[in-house]
Design an enzyme around this catalytic site. Sequence first.
Site, PDB file in Angstrom:
ATOM      1  N   HIS A 268       0.607  -1.095   0.157  1.00 34.21           N
ATOM      2  CA  HIS A 268      -0.034   0.034  -0.057  1.00 34.21           C
ATOM      3  C   HIS A 268       0.850   1.244   0.008  1.00 34.21           C
ATOM      4  O   HIS A 268       0.514   2.322   0.326  1.00 34.21           O
ATOM      5  CB  HIS A 268      -0.974   0.097   1.421  1.00 34.21           C
ATOM      6  CG  HIS A 268      -2.151  -0.795   1.101  1.00 34.21           C
ATOM      7  ND1 HIS A 268      -2.799  -1.420   2.195  1.00 34.21           N
ATOM      8  CD2 HIS A 268      -2.379  -1.743   0.082  1.00 34.21           C
ATOM      9  CE1 HIS A 268      -3.939  -2.432   1.620  1.00 34.21           C
ATOM     10  NE2 HIS A 268      -3.399  -2.615   0.247  1.00 34.21           N
TER      11      HIS A 268
ATOM     12  N   ALA B 185       0.081  -9.475  18.499  1.00 29.25           N
ATOM     13  CA  ALA B 185       1.200  -9.758  17.896  1.00 29.25           C
ATOM     14  C   ALA B 185       2.529 -10.036  18.822  1.00 29.25           C
ATOM     15  O   ALA B 185       3.197 -10.838  18.624  1.00 29.25           O
ATOM     16  CB  ALA B 185       1.699  -8.609  16.892  1.00 29.25           C
TER      17      ALA B 185
ATOM     18  N   CYS C 255       5.545  12.906  -7.625  1.00 27.29           N
ATOM     19  CA  CYS C 255       4.695  13.756  -8.559  1.00 27.29           C
ATOM     20  C   CYS C 255       3.506  13.380  -9.419  1.00 27.29           C
ATOM     21  O   CYS C 255       3.724  12.161  -9.868  1.00 27.29           O
ATOM     22  CB  CYS C 255       5.830  14.523  -9.469  1.00 27.29           C
ATOM     23  SG  CYS C 255       5.015  15.596 -10.932  1.00 27.29           S
TER      24      CYS C 255
ATOM     25  N   THR D  35      -4.416  -7.883  10.592  1.00 23.60           N
ATOM     26  CA  THR D  35      -5.161  -7.253   9.899  1.00 23.60           C
ATOM     27  C   THR D  35      -6.473  -7.852   9.845  1.00 23.60           C
ATOM     28  O   THR D  35      -6.843  -8.966   9.942  1.00 23.60           O
ATOM     29  CB  THR D  35      -4.625  -7.355   8.329  1.00 23.60           C
ATOM     30  OG1 THR D  35      -5.320  -7.021   7.247  1.00 23.60           O
ATOM     31  CG2 THR D  35      -4.201  -9.012   7.791  1.00 23.60           C
ATOM     32  N   SER D  36      -7.686  -6.577   9.429  1.00 22.48           N
ATOM     33  CA  SER D  36      -8.919  -7.155   9.661  1.00 22.48           C
ATOM     34  C   SER D  36      -9.584  -7.936   8.731  1.00 22.48           C
ATOM     35  O   SER D  36     -10.710  -8.469   8.664  1.00 22.48           O
ATOM     36  CB  SER D  36      -9.771  -5.762   9.876  1.00 22.48           C
ATOM     37  OG  SER D  36      -9.551  -5.048   8.734  1.00 22.48           O
TER      38      SER D  36
HETATM   39  P1  OAD Z   1      -7.440  -2.644  10.181  1.00 26.51           P
HETATM   40  O1  OAD Z   1      -7.587  -1.340  11.277  1.00 26.51           O
HETATM   41  O2  OAD Z   1      -8.757  -2.713   9.328  1.00 26.51           O
HETATM   42  O3  OAD Z   1      -7.635  -3.801  11.031  1.00 26.51           O
HETATM   43  C1  OAD Z   1      -6.500  -4.142  12.210  1.00 26.51           C
HETATM   44  C2  OAD Z   1      -6.537  -5.267  12.729  1.00 26.51           C
HETATM   45  O4  OAD Z   1      -5.375  -5.535  13.794  1.00 26.51           O
HETATM   46  C3  OAD Z   1      -7.769  -5.770  13.415  1.00 26.51           C
HETATM   47  O5  OAD Z   1      -8.334  -6.920  12.853  1.00 26.51           O
HETATM   48  C4  OAD Z   1      -7.460  -5.840  14.954  1.00 26.51           C
HETATM   49  O6  OAD Z   1      -8.168  -7.178  15.730  1.00 26.51           O
HETATM   50  C5  OAD Z   1      -5.950  -6.160  14.722  1.00 26.51           C
HETATM   51  N1  OAD Z   1      -5.278  -5.712  16.032  1.00 26.51           N
HETATM   52  C6  OAD Z   1      -5.380  -4.935  16.858  1.00 26.51           C
HETATM   53  N2  OAD Z   1      -4.513  -4.858  17.930  1.00 26.51           N
HETATM   54  C7  OAD Z   1      -3.535  -6.193  17.475  1.00 26.51           C
HETATM   55  C8  OAD Z   1      -2.379  -6.283  18.212  1.00 26.51           C
HETATM   56  N3  OAD Z   1      -1.758  -5.951  19.319  1.00 26.51           N
HETATM   57  N4  OAD Z   1      -1.762  -7.395  17.540  1.00 26.51           N
HETATM   58  C9  OAD Z   1      -2.164  -8.168  16.551  1.00 26.51           C
HETATM   59  N5  OAD Z   1      -3.442  -7.626  15.809  1.00 26.51           N
HETATM   60  C10 OAD Z   1      -4.055  -6.320  16.418  1.00 26.51           C
HETATM   61  O7  OAD Z   1      -6.173  -2.646   9.455  1.00 26.51           O
HETATM   62  P2  OAD Z   1      -5.792  -3.247   8.210  1.00 26.51           P
HETATM   63  O8  OAD Z   1      -6.421  -4.416   8.278  1.00 26.51           O
HETATM   64  O9  OAD Z   1      -4.124  -3.206   8.221  1.00 26.51           O
HETATM   65  O10 OAD Z   1      -5.338   0.658   3.509  1.00 26.51           O
HETATM   66  O11 OAD Z   1      -6.328  -2.307   7.155  1.00 26.51           O
HETATM   67  C11 OAD Z   1      -6.206  -2.637   5.747  1.00 26.51           C
HETATM   68  C12 OAD Z   1      -5.762  -1.455   4.954  1.00 26.51           C
HETATM   69  O12 OAD Z   1      -7.059  -0.773   5.185  1.00 26.51           O
HETATM   70  C13 OAD Z   1      -4.794  -0.535   5.235  1.00 26.51           C
HETATM   71  O13 OAD Z   1      -3.573  -0.809   4.718  1.00 26.51           O
HETATM   72  C14 OAD Z   1      -5.332   0.707   4.840  1.00 26.51           C
HETATM   73  C15 OAD Z   1      -6.677   0.859   5.422  1.00 26.51           C
HETATM   74  O14 OAD Z   1      -7.536   1.714   4.907  1.00 26.51           O
HETATM   75  C16 OAD Z   1      -4.956   1.848   2.624  1.00 26.51           C
HETATM   76  O15 OAD Z   1      -4.750   2.944   3.324  1.00 26.51           O
HETATM   77  C17 OAD Z   1      -5.084   1.529   1.460  1.00 26.51           C
END
Ligand code: OAD
Length: 254
Positions: A133, A245, A141, A202-203
């Site tokens: 990402h 984690a 630019c 990741t969610s």
């Molecule tokens: P999310 O905010 O959607 O999900 C975060 C995940 O981390 C959730 O499932 C939580 O349960 C988990 N979590 C929270 N604390 C944790 C810990 N201490 N150890 C392990 N896991 C934990 O974030 P992403 O799935 O990364 O994209 O989001 C995916 C994408 O959506 C991002 O890259 C971004 C966002 O919008 C863009 O900006 C294009």
Amino acid sequence: MSDGPVRAGLSDTSSEDGIEQCMHLTPQDHLFVLTGAGISAESGLATFRGSGGLWNGHRVEQVATPEAWQADRELVWRFYSQRRRDASEAEPNAAHYALAKIELELGDRFYLCTQNVDDLHERAGSQRVHHMHGSLYESRCVRCDEPFADKALYETAMSLPVCEACRAAVRPHIVWFGETPLEMETIYRTLNRATVLLVVGTSGSVYPAAGLVHIANQQRTRTVYVGPEEPLNHEAFHEILLGTATEVLPSLFR
Ligand code: OAD
């Protein structure tokens, strides 16, 4: 998968502070790791969908899109400047270090694909990292399209950056909603060689990252999820290790 995932599977070994989960890798194994915002949560960086997923009252989707950029560049740059500041003040945690350590042992049999735009994996020592990402510390630019290193903060209308070569606007080198993640071909090729897919924090709500587990299943790669709660795509995993984690990763490869 009809039977659903096994929770806290793998092999459980006793430790002073309770149960540890260990994953045994053979010399034939190739490990593909996918990380999300959760791995940086214990470094103090907010996840997207935690705490309401809001930034200054805006949904992340309202500032991380090409439409937001067209409508209000200053707002978008203030958002990413704040994130640059937050990430530079954060330190890698034990989970980032655990992945760097297993990479030292596996070498080219290790690949780390992250949805995160912070540099905590690199600062922990990871080398084979792909930021699907984009990266918080690069800009590009909109016309020349070449990313360059950039740690500056742009927080006022007067300070918004323009390209030195062509005077067009400079944007964060981030993949926004509706845009295509970087180097998907390399990701698919590397996943194709993997025998184990480990997904951390990741969610499972943003594609194509959330779809990698389905591809892995088609090719019979073992799939393991680590996080404090089940992701949206939990049914696709063979094993789910519930825990943060830093609770799970440091002892996972022991
Ligand atoms: P999310 O905010 O959607 O999900 C975060 C995940 O981390 C959730 O499932 C939580 O349960 C988990 N979590 C929270 N604390 C944790 C810990 N201490 N150890 C392990 N896991 C934990 O974030 P992403 O799935 O990364 O994209 O989001 C995916 C994408 O959506 C991002 O890259 C971004 C966002 O919008 C863009 O900006 C294009």
